[in-house]
Design an enzyme around this catalytic site. Structure first.
Site, PDB file in Angstrom:
ATOM      1  N   CYS A 165       0.831  -1.198   0.000  1.00  0.00           N
ATOM      2  CA  CYS A 165       0.000   0.000   0.000  1.00  0.00           C
ATOM      3  C   CYS A 165       0.867   1.250   0.000  1.00  0.00           C
ATOM      4  O   CYS A 165       0.600   2.210  -0.731  1.00  0.00           O
ATOM      5  CB  CYS A 165      -0.944  -0.015   1.205  1.00  0.00           C
ATOM      6  SG  CYS A 165      -2.106   1.369   1.229  1.00  0.00           S
ATOM      7  N   GLU A 197      -4.274  -4.643  -4.167  1.00  0.00           N
ATOM      8  CA  GLU A 197      -4.222  -3.256  -4.633  1.00  0.00           C
ATOM      9  C   GLU A 197      -4.840  -3.146  -6.032  1.00  0.00           C
ATOM     10  O   GLU A 197      -5.611  -2.225  -6.305  1.00  0.00           O
ATOM     11  CB  GLU A 197      -2.778  -2.737  -4.627  1.00  0.00           C
ATOM     12  CG  GLU A 197      -2.215  -2.478  -3.245  1.00  0.00           C
ATOM     13  CD  GLU A 197      -2.947  -1.371  -2.507  1.00  0.00           C
ATOM     14  OE1 GLU A 197      -3.426  -0.417  -3.159  1.00  0.00           O
ATOM     15  OE2 GLU A 197      -3.048  -1.448  -1.276  1.00  0.00           O
TER      16      GLU A 197
END
Length: 221
Positions: free
Chosen positions: A136, A206
């Site tokens: 992230c 993601e």
């Protein structure tokens, strides 16, 4: 010898290429991304960051070194306070209240991603949590740098790009990369493999997060 984090990044080369090629990400710079999809993304990201901040707080609590404890405690605060200010600037333009955001249900992908992160945070060793939270940080920085080259005709999207392409954010990411390399420096391959597996899994999440926003994903039943 390459740094362990270099190996991690190389292991997701195909995933990162898929992220850059995704119409949501490309649409941030060419102006083709529907604002409804971006609004969906920002709302879900605000929900995500509440749980991500808790994971960082747990990383602080479990850090074997005091400077790392301080680092992740600060990052947990940043995720809640600084990132929230970015989101709130969008919400004000859209006329969305904090109560409306809090009442929004987690999308399926968001719930799966945050549940995975929290499980690692509570159940697995410190270094595995690093592997889970690092994508992230790192992917957003790399995406920001890539998109900054083209910029965006949409001021909302440009604000988002500038945040993650900034040198201030880069320093945050570099610090976590360095911690990760130091944390596994003396580990055998078996323990490093677990870190690598989490890094790949959350990198996939993601991509899935942006894809869910592009589709404005909802529960099928």
């Amino acid at each position: 010898m390459p740094r362990f984090t270099e190996e991690l990044w190389n292991s997701i080369a195909d995933i990162f290429a898929a992220i850059l090629a995704h119409p949501f990400v490309r649409g941030l710079t060419d102006g083709s991304l529907p604002e409804d999809a971006f609004r969906y993304y920002v709302v879900q990201d605000a929900l995500y960051l509440r749980d991500y901040a808790r994971c960082l707080a747990l990383a602080a609590a479990r850090s074997p070194r005091d400077p790392w404890c301080e680092l992740f405690a600060d990052h947990a605060k940043v995720a809640l306070v600084v990132e929230r200010s970015l989101h709130d600037s969008f919400f004000r333009e859209w006329g969305l209240s904090p109560e409306e955001i809090a009442a929004t249900p987690y999308a399926p992908t968001n719930l799966a991603y945050t549940s995975y992160l929290l499980r690692i945070a509570y159940d697995r060793p410190f270094e595995e949590l690093l592997g889970a939270v690092l994508p992230c940080y790192w992917i957003y920085w790399e995406v920001g740098k890539h998109l900054e080259k083209a910029g965006s005709p949409n001021p909302l999207y440009q604000r988002w790009i500038a945040t993650y392409a900034s040198e201030e954010y880069a320093q945050v990411v570099r610090a976590v990369i360095d911690v990760t390399d130091e944390a596994v420096a003396d580990f055998p391959e078996g323990r490093r493999a677990a870190v690598r597996a989490h890094f790949v899994t959350t990198s996939r999440y993601e991509w899935m997060f942006w894809d869910a926003a592009w589709r404005m994903e909802s529960w099928p039943v």
